[in-house]
Scaffold this active site. Sequence first.
Site, PDB file in Angstrom:
ATOM      1  N   GLU A   6      39.580  48.755  22.274  1.00 51.85           N
ATOM      2  CA  GLU A   6      40.901  49.169  21.773  1.00 51.85           C
ATOM      3  C   GLU A   6      41.362  48.302  20.607  1.00 51.85           C
ATOM      4  O   GLU A   6      42.454  47.726  20.624  1.00 51.85           O
ATOM      5  CB  GLU A   6      41.934  49.158  22.897  1.00 51.85           C
ATOM      6  CG  GLU A   6      41.634  50.209  23.958  1.00 51.85           C
ATOM      7  CD  GLU A   6      42.767  50.430  24.947  1.00 51.85           C
ATOM      8  OE1 GLU A   6      43.584  49.522  25.134  1.00 51.85           O
ATOM      9  OE2 GLU A   6      42.828  51.520  25.533  1.00 51.85           O
TER      10      GLU A   6
ATOM     11  N   GLU B 201      37.294  55.574  28.733  1.00 50.21           N
ATOM     12  CA  GLU B 201      38.409  55.324  29.645  1.00 50.21           C
ATOM     13  C   GLU B 201      39.291  56.559  29.682  1.00 50.21           C
ATOM     14  O   GLU B 201      39.579  57.141  28.634  1.00 50.21           O
ATOM     15  CB  GLU B 201      39.300  54.154  29.185  1.00 50.21           C
ATOM     16  CG  GLU B 201      38.719  52.802  29.404  1.00 50.21           C
ATOM     17  CD  GLU B 201      39.680  51.676  29.000  1.00 50.21           C
ATOM     18  OE1 GLU B 201      40.909  51.833  29.160  1.00 50.21           O
ATOM     19  OE2 GLU B 201      39.180  50.651  28.510  1.00 50.21           O
TER      20      GLU B 201
HETATM   21  P1  P53 Z   1      46.970  49.150  32.097  1.00 50.38           P
HETATM   22  C1  P53 Z   1      47.772  50.239  26.250  1.00 50.38           C
HETATM   23  C2  P53 Z   1      47.681  51.580  25.956  1.00 50.38           C
HETATM   24  C3  P53 Z   1      46.555  52.271  26.342  1.00 50.38           C
HETATM   25  C4  P53 Z   1      45.528  51.633  27.011  1.00 50.38           C
HETATM   26  O1  P53 Z   1      46.095  50.018  31.082  1.00 50.38           O
HETATM   27  C5  P53 Z   1      45.599  50.298  27.269  1.00 50.38           C
HETATM   28  C6  P53 Z   1      46.730  49.608  26.895  1.00 50.38           C
HETATM   29  C7  P53 Z   1      46.855  48.204  27.235  1.00 50.38           C
HETATM   30  O2  P53 Z   1      47.236  48.070  28.554  1.00 50.38           O
HETATM   31  O3  P53 Z   1      44.609  49.575  27.826  1.00 50.38           O
HETATM   32  C8  P53 Z   1      43.452  50.145  28.344  1.00 50.38           C
HETATM   33  O4  P53 Z   1      45.993  48.377  32.917  1.00 50.38           O
HETATM   34  C9  P53 Z   1      42.514  48.985  28.511  1.00 50.38           C
HETATM   35  C10 P53 Z   1      42.242  48.621  29.946  1.00 50.38           C
HETATM   36  C11 P53 Z   1      43.480  48.899  30.762  1.00 50.38           C
HETATM   37  C12 P53 Z   1      43.762  50.372  30.748  1.00 50.38           C
HETATM   38  O5  P53 Z   1      43.875  50.865  29.433  1.00 50.38           O
HETATM   39  O6  P53 Z   1      47.799  48.311  31.246  1.00 50.38           O
HETATM   40  O7  P53 Z   1      41.308  49.107  27.794  1.00 50.38           O
HETATM   41  O8  P53 Z   1      41.814  47.291  29.979  1.00 50.38           O
HETATM   42  O9  P53 Z   1      43.405  48.445  32.082  1.00 50.38           O
HETATM   43  C13 P53 Z   1      45.004  50.759  31.507  1.00 50.38           C
HETATM   44  O10 P53 Z   1      47.730  50.119  32.923  1.00 50.38           O
END
Ligand code: P53
Length: 479
Positions: free
Chosen positions: A179, A377
Amino acid sequence: MTKGYKMPEGFLWGGATAAHQVEGGWQEGGKGLSIADVMRAGSKDVKRVEDPAVLDGQIYPNHWGVEFYSHYKEDIKLFAEMGFSCFRLSIAWTRIFPNGDEATPNEEGLAFYDDVFDTCLANGIQPIVTLSHFEIPLKLVQEYGGFRNRQVVDFFTKFAEVCFRRYHDKVKYWMTFNEINNQTNWHDPHPLLQNSGLILEDGENWEEAMFQAAHLELVASAQAVQIAHAIDPTLQVGDMIAMSPIYPLTAKPQDVMMAERAMRYRYYFGDVHALGEYPAWLLNYWAKRDIHVDVTEADEAILKAGAVDYVGFSYYNSGAVEYKADNPDMVYDESNSQVPNPYVPRSDWGWQIDPVGLRYAMNWMQARWNKPMFIVENGFGAYDTVEADGSVHDDYRIKYLSDHIEQMEKAVVEDGCQLIGYTPWSAIDIVSASTGEMKKRYGLIFVDADDAGQGSFKRSRKDSFYWYQNVIKTNGAEL
Ligand code: P53
């Protein structure tokens, strides 16, 4: 059950994680400190902050994660039981170079990932590896200034080279910075949730600092692509973009233009990664705003020669913007410009749920970058309840994943988008990156641990585990 399309032969189905969110073992095997190790727990309402005074009684959830470091064999078996043909994980940079600036790598760290990858392969699972997932070594932040310093480019490319040489027979698909574009959403003077390790100085122009650090990351990434290909031409190195398409709130032309400007600001990283050069609008934007970024001719040559092989991306939600009269130049500011989209629902953490946005985004990226893509993801952070018999009825997660996979399949089968695979977030419960909570659960596998790290850490299968097992078995036909 929804009916989906069967995916093409060889399509990779799996699940995703990141080292700092699952491994724990923060001081095992010679591991050094990363920024993730000094992040205190936060919550939906309390922002996580970094606090290098570790071991002072505060809660640092990444110290234990879900103890994947000691449970990986059991976890990988469960992934195999679901039918995974791939598993996305990241290498903790600080297991390989504990401080980031050592002359030689830490053999114990290298051996750990050898065993993780071997365990995957023995279970018919191909590892998909991110090099830097929000866990730059702390020393590189504190003593070198993170990616504002060109020396850090060398430290990263050395780390990348060591990994490619060691694992090229075991790992074909790599990603450089998780990201990378998250940092446009960053106004706080701390390095949370970005890989550039940038701490702002007093009075510093954050946007200039961000563009400069991002530039050096883009250069480091492009160098890594070239190093990988030189070591083994079969290696595929991708970027990793947080994709959250930004819509115009209405069909008003100014709203549409504002959305276009938001999209290009948020996704120029992908342009540089995939096309090997900066877009003209950005060079003009820098000039207009008096932003100086040190881009040398040598850098430009590296960017050109180091275009990525594929586009890895995460997809959780979409956003919207509208034109505002007090911003006639339509400057996009990630923290303040977005407005709620009245047409989509939200999760308990306020994330807008929009499956069609995934199909839209895939088409947008295919047209713009013309590369194979990999959804690395996609998932739903939610509160889970464990029943007396140990089961978890997470029908909300099944619905989220089913609706998104349906749109993904349309993008591939109807629209002709090229897609290598799909790894939902997350294979197993993890510590949330933004809040540090366990209770914001994402996994297909439940882990008995709470926000303070209390619990048996025992694994159990959620309903979504069995549902996803069938999705994989039918190659996407039954959702
Ligand atoms: P969490 C922001 C926006 C979209 C994805 O996020 C993001 C973030 C930062 O949090 O992160 C990704 O755990 C990231 C993972 C993360 C996952 O999305 O904040 O690559 O490490 O766990 C979900 O709810």
